[in-house]
Enzyme design. Structure first.
Site, PDB file in Angstrom:
ATOM      1  N   ASN A  80     -17.794 -23.872  45.710  1.00 54.28           N
ATOM      2  CA  ASN A  80     -17.185 -22.641  45.214  1.00 54.28           C
ATOM      3  C   ASN A  80     -15.938 -22.934  44.418  1.00 54.28           C
ATOM      4  OD1 ASN A  80     -14.445 -21.446  46.366  1.00 54.28           O
ATOM      5  ND2 ASN A  80     -15.344 -22.691  48.009  1.00 54.28           N
TER       6      ASN A  80
ATOM      7  N   GLY B 267     -11.258 -19.093  43.080  1.00 52.07           N
ATOM      8  CA  GLY B 267      -9.969 -18.921  42.404  1.00 52.07           C
ATOM      9  C   GLY B 267      -9.001 -18.024  43.153  1.00 52.07           C
TER      10      GLY B 267
ATOM     11  N   ASN C 126      -2.095 -22.147  53.059  1.00 50.00           N
ATOM     12  CA  ASN C 126      -3.139 -22.810  52.278  1.00 50.00           C
ATOM     13  C   ASN C 126      -2.460 -23.809  51.351  1.00 50.00           C
ATOM     14  OD1 ASN C 126      -5.100 -23.645  50.499  1.00 50.00           O
ATOM     15  ND2 ASN C 126      -6.077 -21.632  50.332  1.00 50.00           N
TER      16      ASN C 126
ATOM     17  N   CYS D  92      -6.364 -25.636  48.614  1.00 47.08           N
ATOM     18  CA  CYS D  92      -7.436 -25.219  47.704  1.00 47.08           C
ATOM     19  C   CYS D  92      -7.517 -26.248  46.573  1.00 47.08           C
ATOM     20  CB  CYS D  92      -7.150 -23.831  47.141  1.00 47.08           C
ATOM     21  SG  CYS D  92      -8.390 -23.331  45.932  1.00 47.08           S
TER      22      CYS D  92
HETATM   23  C1  SIN Z   1     -10.905 -19.981  46.586  1.00 46.41           C
HETATM   24  O1  SIN Z   1     -10.659 -18.781  46.725  1.00 46.41           O
HETATM   25  O2  SIN Z   1     -10.942 -20.478  45.458  1.00 46.41           O
HETATM   26  C2  SIN Z   1     -11.128 -20.872  47.765  1.00 46.41           C
HETATM   27  C3  SIN Z   1      -9.916 -21.046  48.570  1.00 46.41           C
HETATM   28  C4  SIN Z   1      -9.695 -22.430  49.056  1.00 46.41           C
HETATM   29  O3  SIN Z   1     -10.460 -23.348  48.759  1.00 46.41           O
HETATM   30  O4  SIN Z   1      -8.701 -22.636  49.767  1.00 46.41           O
END
Ligand code: SIN
Length: 301
Positions: free
Chosen positions: A69, A72, A124, A127
């Site tokens: 994925n 974003g 986080n 990502c």
């Molecule tokens: C995303 O929303 O791109 C994923 C979030 C992540 O990998 O921490």
């Protein structure tokens, strides 16, 4: 009598499995649904200071043994997210996942999550595909220390840091979290990855690269937890490719006091937590483990 109760990073969980950030955790009702289906807690989708549309489609792709994925970090922003927290928090433990570019961003967001009733915040720092955020700030131990310190000063709820496997200095980053007073380390976020369409001769995702999750990453996550256990004293939370009780037991035996499940909510279904809980109880009873804590880190002995 076997107990699944566990304490991790200042939070007591009746069941050791949490919903990992990014799936079934963008809305209040979806979080409540997971709490009603065996999850010990839900970690929210990562939320930032302002609304973010995320990357354009295609941003999600199924691959052998997992998903890639590049969403974003889409989210409504911290102000609007209060509506979702108001629905979910009365029903169980909600951990607020937040992302930002600076220590100030993180401390502001953490304060808001505390006001909304989160039982902990998960930073986080990992990502792999959001410019200026995630692992771009989370692979510099000095920055990680500054972020965790600033959040610790701003809130009284526990502070967890979710780290990336896309680095050769994971232990240094873990130490930075611990030195700054972090209450737990969560590992791992997704592995940086890419899918190419032979027909179009182009990367499939609009962002070109994304993050791999699911069964394929489990041995990487288990190794990360095992390594972190050898250098850190603070509790660990394992995440990456868990879809059944055996996967959960591997993470616990590597050193995790609790675990998170993401992709398997899609591949197995929302009853994945009930299945894992039942399987863990049977295994613990058969093998003489009375509690989760009696199993944590036994693979090191
Ligand atoms: C995303 O929303 O791109 C994923 C979030 C992540 O990998 O921490």
């Amino acid at each position: 009598m076997v107990s699944l109760k566990t304490e991790v990073g200042g939070v007591i969980l009746e069941r050791p499995g949490m919903v990992a950030s990014g799936i079934m955790d963008e809305t209040g009702p979806s979080m409540v649904r997971m709490l009603e289906n065996g999850a010990g807690a839900v970690v929210t989708k990562s939320v930032g200071l302002s609304p973010n549309a995320g990357h354009a489609n295609p941003c999600f792709m199924e691959v052998t043994s997992g998903y890639v994925n590049a969403m974003g970090l889409p989210n409504p922003g911290i102000d609007l997210f209060k509506e979702e927290m108001d629905v979910a928090v009365p029903k169980g433990k909600i951990v607020g996942s937040i992302y930002g570019a600076t220590p100030e961003d993180f401390s502001t967001l953490a304060g808001r999550m505390e006001d909304y009733g989160a039982c902990a915040v998960e930073l986080n720092l990992s990502c792999p595909h959001a410019k200026g955020y995630g692992m771009e700030v989370g692979t510099d131990p000095t920055m990680v220390k500054a972020i965790v310190s600033s959040v610790k000063d701003a809130v009284s709820i526990p502070v967890w840091a979710k780290l990336t496997p896309n680095t050769h200095i994971l232990a240094d980053i873990g130490r930075a979290v611990q030195d700054a007073g972090g209450d737990a380390v969560v590992a791992i976020n997704t592995l940086k990855a890419m899918v190419i369409s032979p027909e179009f001769a182009r990367p499939v995702l609009s962002n070109k690269f994304g993050g791999l999750s699911g069964a394929a990453v489990k041995p990487v996550g288990v190794r990360a937890i095992y390594d972190l256990r050898t250098v850190l004293d603070i509790p660990l939370i394992g995440v990456g490719g868990i879809s059944d009780w055996r996967d959960a037991a591997e993470y616990i035996m590597a050193g995790a006091s609790a675990f998170q499940v993401g992709s398997a909510i899609g591949t197995v279904g929302i009853d994945v937590f009930d299945r894992i809980n039942k399987g863990l109880e049977e295994f613990m009873s058969d093998y003489g483990y009375q509690s989760i804590s009696s199993m944590v880190g036994v693979a090191h002995e």
